[in-house]
Write a protein that holds these residues in place. Structure first.
Motif, PDB file in Angstrom:
ATOM      1  N   THR A  83     -36.500  46.033 -27.971  1.00  0.00           N
ATOM      2  CA  THR A  83     -35.113  46.286 -27.136  1.00  0.00           C
ATOM      3  C   THR A  83     -35.450  47.590 -26.607  1.00  0.00           C
ATOM      4  N   VAL A  84     -35.496  47.639 -25.289  1.00  0.00           N
ATOM      5  CA  VAL A  84     -35.618  48.942 -24.586  1.00  0.00           C
ATOM      6  C   VAL A  84     -34.214  49.748 -24.739  1.00  0.00           C
ATOM      7  N   GLU A  85     -34.297  51.048 -24.870  1.00  0.00           N
ATOM      8  CA  GLU A  85     -33.063  51.790 -25.196  1.00  0.00           C
ATOM      9  C   GLU A  85     -32.162  52.332 -23.839  1.00  0.00           C
ATOM     10  N   TRP A  86     -33.080  52.433 -22.731  1.00  0.00           N
ATOM     11  CA  TRP A  86     -32.401  52.888 -21.627  1.00  0.00           C
ATOM     12  C   TRP A  86     -32.179  51.424 -20.719  1.00  0.00           C
ATOM     13  N   THR A  87     -31.339  51.985 -19.650  1.00  0.00           N
ATOM     14  CA  THR A  87     -30.570  50.777 -18.989  1.00  0.00           C
ATOM     15  C   THR A  87     -31.012  51.023 -17.793  1.00  0.00           C
ATOM     16  N   ALA A  88     -30.881  49.875 -16.697  1.00  0.00           N
ATOM     17  CA  ALA A  88     -31.079  49.902 -15.503  1.00  0.00           C
ATOM     18  C   ALA A  88     -30.345  51.039 -14.562  1.00  0.00           C
ATOM     19  N   GLU A  89     -29.169  51.369 -15.100  1.00  0.00           N
ATOM     20  CA  GLU A  89     -28.447  52.407 -14.466  1.00  0.00           C
ATOM     21  C   GLU A  89     -29.198  53.779 -14.367  1.00  0.00           C
ATOM     22  N   GLN A  90     -30.148  53.948 -15.605  1.00  0.00           N
ATOM     23  CA  GLN A  90     -30.698  55.127 -15.693  1.00  0.00           C
ATOM     24  C   GLN A  90     -31.665  55.392 -14.856  1.00  0.00           C
ATOM     25  N   THR A  91     -32.214  54.443 -14.183  1.00  0.00           N
ATOM     26  CA  THR A  91     -33.270  54.287 -13.245  1.00  0.00           C
ATOM     27  C   THR A  91     -32.819  54.422 -11.797  1.00  0.00           C
ATOM     28  N   GLY A  92     -31.437  54.472 -11.490  1.00  0.00           N
ATOM     29  CA  GLY A  92     -31.088  54.698 -10.290  1.00  0.00           C
ATOM     30  C   GLY A  92     -30.787  56.023  -9.889  1.00  0.00           C
ATOM     31  N   LYS A  93     -30.417  56.249  -8.620  1.00  0.00           N
ATOM     32  CA  LYS A  93     -30.359  57.718  -8.131  1.00  0.00           C
ATOM     33  C   LYS A  93     -29.210  58.609  -8.371  1.00  0.00           C
TER      34      LYS A  93
ATOM     35  N   GLY B 292     -26.296  58.863  -7.007  1.00  0.00           N
ATOM     36  CA  GLY B 292     -25.771  59.659  -6.287  1.00  0.00           C
ATOM     37  C   GLY B 292     -26.663  61.010  -5.540  1.00  0.00           C
ATOM     38  N   TYR B 293     -27.943  61.402  -6.057  1.00  0.00           N
ATOM     39  CA  TYR B 293     -28.627  62.295  -5.360  1.00  0.00           C
ATOM     40  C   TYR B 293     -29.518  61.725  -4.355  1.00  0.00           C
ATOM     41  N   ASP B 294     -30.009  62.375  -3.545  1.00  0.00           N
ATOM     42  CA  ASP B 294     -30.654  61.989  -2.116  1.00  0.00           C
ATOM     43  C   ASP B 294     -31.949  61.411  -2.712  1.00  0.00           C
ATOM     44  N   HIS B 295     -32.626  61.910  -3.794  1.00  0.00           N
ATOM     45  CA  HIS B 295     -34.008  61.689  -4.088  1.00  0.00           C
ATOM     46  C   HIS B 295     -33.903  61.306  -5.684  1.00  0.00           C
ATOM     47  N   PHE B 296     -34.723  60.547  -6.417  1.00  0.00           N
ATOM     48  CA  PHE B 296     -35.051  60.681  -7.633  1.00  0.00           C
ATOM     49  C   PHE B 296     -35.699  62.090  -8.146  1.00  0.00           C
TER      50      PHE B 296
ATOM     51  N   LEU C  12     -35.004  64.896  -7.069  1.00  0.00           N
ATOM     52  CA  LEU C  12     -33.915  66.030  -7.444  1.00  0.00           C
ATOM     53  C   LEU C  12     -32.911  65.521  -8.505  1.00  0.00           C
ATOM     54  N   LYS C  13     -32.806  64.216  -8.794  1.00  0.00           N
ATOM     55  CA  LYS C  13     -32.124  63.847 -10.009  1.00  0.00           C
ATOM     56  C   LYS C  13     -32.708  64.157 -11.233  1.00  0.00           C
ATOM     57  N   GLU C  14     -33.923  63.989 -11.427  1.00  0.00           N
ATOM     58  CA  GLU C  14     -34.842  64.435 -12.378  1.00  0.00           C
ATOM     59  C   GLU C  14     -35.021  65.832 -12.616  1.00  0.00           C
ATOM     60  N   ILE C  15     -35.036  66.621 -11.765  1.00  0.00           N
ATOM     61  CA  ILE C  15     -34.769  68.050 -11.744  1.00  0.00           C
ATOM     62  C   ILE C  15     -33.543  68.430 -12.543  1.00  0.00           C
ATOM     63  N   HIS C  16     -32.442  67.847 -12.108  1.00  0.00           N
ATOM     64  CA  HIS C  16     -31.338  68.154 -12.758  1.00  0.00           C
ATOM     65  C   HIS C  16     -31.206  67.425 -14.161  1.00  0.00           C
ATOM     66  N   GLU C  17     -31.773  66.521 -14.369  1.00  0.00           N
ATOM     67  CA  GLU C  17     -31.601  65.890 -15.650  1.00  0.00           C
ATOM     68  C   GLU C  17     -32.371  66.769 -16.860  1.00  0.00           C
ATOM     69  N   GLN C  18     -33.173  67.919 -16.364  1.00  0.00           N
ATOM     70  CA  GLN C  18     -34.009  68.705 -17.404  1.00  0.00           C
ATOM     71  C   GLN C  18     -32.946  68.994 -18.646  1.00  0.00           C
ATOM     72  N   PRO C  19     -31.819  69.544 -18.421  1.00  0.00           N
ATOM     73  CA  PRO C  19     -30.894  69.984 -19.613  1.00  0.00           C
ATOM     74  C   PRO C  19     -30.827  68.906 -20.438  1.00  0.00           C
ATOM     75  N   LYS C  20     -30.623  67.723 -20.029  1.00  0.00           N
ATOM     76  CA  LYS C  20     -30.466  66.704 -20.804  1.00  0.00           C
ATOM     77  C   LYS C  20     -31.623  66.054 -21.725  1.00  0.00           C
ATOM     78  N   ALA C  21     -32.827  66.071 -20.838  1.00  0.00           N
ATOM     79  CA  ALA C  21     -34.094  65.929 -21.471  1.00  0.00           C
ATOM     80  C   ALA C  21     -34.524  66.616 -22.445  1.00  0.00           C
ATOM     81  N   LEU C  22     -34.074  67.718 -22.257  1.00  0.00           N
ATOM     82  CA  LEU C  22     -34.728  68.892 -23.391  1.00  0.00           C
ATOM     83  C   LEU C  22     -34.007  68.844 -24.592  1.00  0.00           C
TER      84      LEU C  22
END
Length: 602
Positions: free
Chosen positions: A236-246, A248-252, A254-264
């Protein structure tokens, strides 16, 4: 690279499910798209260009059948065109095939088939496959046996899926190119990557090398090359379809740049003990410190590999970063006690997998540093360390690079934990603890958008750094050229005067990474003065510990921190520089031309 989706027993119209899956795979990079729906007959529609062209071609039509396959193509054999788009069929149209990878012996197979009177309608290597299946059908084979006979004749890399008229089944096989099954409630799926069907099921089965799969509306099974059943674990994959959406960001991106604190934070969780001042990576327990380490990687991951090699070199370990493509074709001498570390975000990078397999053939121990659980590299290496960055959809790597750098710090300390040469890590642990918050500070306060405005129309962009900043300078230039399409180069700062300085003009902005107040900072400031004297505008990325800002036209500030974590903060500023310049230029930021997210061909 290319994207594959397949469905057996869809609740909705089969063509709608296939288009949904292809939409979810657009991030992989492609130049044409198509679908085939099977039943009593096989119906095919395919178009050059973006998925929107295929949707227009299907407007007002619904293709429905028990099974269907779809594909987004990234050109290798033959330019983008309607004819070269997948799926490919035999002459009668009863067999349709989609394929990722390269059929290396396609020319010989095509010559053989043409000598028998078979006509081809494309320039692709893939088209030999439906003709081989049709030939076996004509000889009396049932559809599954015909598919197997065709696959037996192929040399190269492939993830294949086929449908045959009159048969409610999808036949699939993989060799050196990933395929994953999605196990649903009454409907089953296959894809090159999980996001293709994640909205419909999170239960997956990963196909291993040489395995075959058959999907029907009510069942699925996996067999080995000999046709023997293989028991597969449903995960069972832990992440969801929502996590692969944008979100509200204009681009994936930019979203992923801003996700870096969480990722780290995810990368560090459970691995860093602040009270004890220790780093422990449980999945690497029992891994002894080697005399030599080879890092293998491509692209952004190669820049991470260079950073990791520098960390080990500073600790007295002989470590070298190799481009996987070069390592695989010009294998260097490998001592038996060498540790070989493959770094790949997707875990499916063909060059890195090939290099690791050749290293394993020499009997050495291997480690995978990857983001994707269940990926090929994770299954094939002796040890695996996950960077836990979460799904990354944008083609240009951002949060995964930062997570790789953090992961490499953890890897190095785990590797050398029992070595007397390993210095106290308490300061590093403290810096790692503070890092996610400092990345957030950079994101909140960056002036990158204002800075790039000053350089619209520049002819070329240089990025320079020394020591652990050199790999980040390389990555900054790569990110810039990937999404802006402007010329950019990264250099070791001291190398400017050995040739590249000839290219420096008033139209060559130079981004210099200068942190701390030690020798590297002082010498890099000297290099800044060199380009300043030639009239080049200078942007310094600095923590303010030196006086570098005195010589700069613009300053991008980062917090002062440990010498091993400060490059991660500098990298965030360079990611934002690339993003905002690309946005001002109107580029396709998430889908840069000619590039793909997961590079599964050598």
């Amino acid at each position: 690279m290319c994207g594959i989706i397949g469905v057996a027993g869809a609740d909705d119209a089969t063509s709608a499910v296939l288009l949904e899956g292809l939409s979810n795979l657009e991030y992989r990079g492609y130049d044409s798209a198509g679908i085939a729906v099977g039943g009593d007959e096989v119906e095919v529609e395919k178009k050059e260009g973006e998925l929107s062209a295929l949707k227009r071609a299907l407007a007002g039509r619904t293709l429905d059948g028990a099974v269907g396959i779809g594909h987004t193509r990234w050109s290798t054999h033959g330019p983008p065109s309607d004819e070269n788009a997948h799926p490919h069929t035999d002459e009668s149209g009863r067999v349709a095939v989609v394929h990722n990878g390269i059929i290396e012996n396609y020319r010989a197979l095509r010559d053989e088939l043409e000598a028998k009177g078979v006509s081809f309608s494309s320039e692709t290597d893939t088209e030999v496959v439906p003709h081989l299946i049709a030939e076996a059908l004509d000889a009396g084979a049932d559809p599954e046996s015909a598919f197997r006979r065709a696959v037996e004749r192929l040399e190269g890399s492939y993830a294949l899926a086929a449908v045959v008229a009159g048969t409610d089944a999808i036949f699939a096989a993989r060799h050196d190119s990933p395929l994953v099954l999605g196990i649903g409630d009454g409907a089953h799926y296959l894809a090159s990557d999980i996001p293709a069907f994640l909205e419909r099921t999170r239960d997956v089965v990963y196909l291993d090398e040489g395995e075959f799969a058959v999907l029907t509306p009510g069942d699925w099974r996996v067999e080995d090359e000999l046709g023997e059943p293989v028991e597969k674990e449903v995960e069972t994959v832990e992440w969801t379809a929502e996590q692969t959406g944008k979100s509200g960001y204009d681009h994936f991106m930019l979203k992923e740049i801003h996700e870096q604190p969480k990722a780290l934070r995810q990368c560090l969780r459970g691995r860093v003990d602040e009270l004890e001042g220790r780093i422990t990576v449980e999945e690497l327990d029992g891994l002894d410190a080697p005399e030599e380490v080879h890092f293998l990687a491509c692209g952004t991951s190669y820049h991470a590999a260079r950073y990791g090699a520098l960390l080990l070199q500073e600790a007295g370990v002989h470590a070298t970063a190799f481009l996987s493509s070069e390592y695989a074709t010009s294998l260097p001498p490998i001592a038996r006690d060498t540790l070989v570390v493959g770094i790949t975000q997707s875990g499916e990078t063909a060059d890195t997998l090939s290099a690791l397999r050749k290293a394993r053939g020499r009997g050495v121990e291997t480690v995978a540093l990857t983001n994707v659980v269940g990926s090929t590299v994770a299954r094939e290496c002796d040890h695996v360390m996950y960077i836990r960055a979460g799904p990354e959809i944008g083609v240009a790597a951002t949060k995964t690079f930062s997570s790789q750098l953090v992961g490499l710090n953890l890897f190095v300390e785990q590797l050398l934990a029992d070595e007397p040469r390993n210095r106290d890590v308490r300061e590093l642990v403290s810096a790692l603890r503070d890092l996610p918050g400092q990345v957030q500070e950079v994101l909140d306060e960056s002036r990158a958008d204002e800075v790039v405005e000053e350089f619209m129309g520049a002819k070329s962009f240089f990025f320079i750094g020394r020591g652990v900043h050199y790999p980040v300078a390389l990555e900054g230039a790569l990110k810039f050229k990937e999404i802006t399409y402007e010329h950019a180069e990264g250099f070791a700062a001291g190398e400017l005067k050995h040739g590249p300085l000839a290219l420096v003009t008033e139209e060559t902005p130079v981004f210099a990474l200068v942190t701390g107040d030690g020798e590297n900072a002082r010498k890099t400031i000297g290099n800044v003065k060199e380009v300043e004297a030639r009239g080049a505008p200078v942007v310094v990325v600095t923590d303010g510990e030196s006086d570098a800002e005195r010589y700069a036209d613009s300053v991008l500030e980062i917090p002062a921190t440990h010498e091993r974590t400060v490059p991660i903060l500098a990298n965030v500023q360079l990611q934002l520089v690339a993003y905002y310049m690309a946005r001002r230029l109107g580029r396709a930021i998430d889908k840069p031309r000619n590039l793909a997210k997961s590079v599964t061909v050598e």
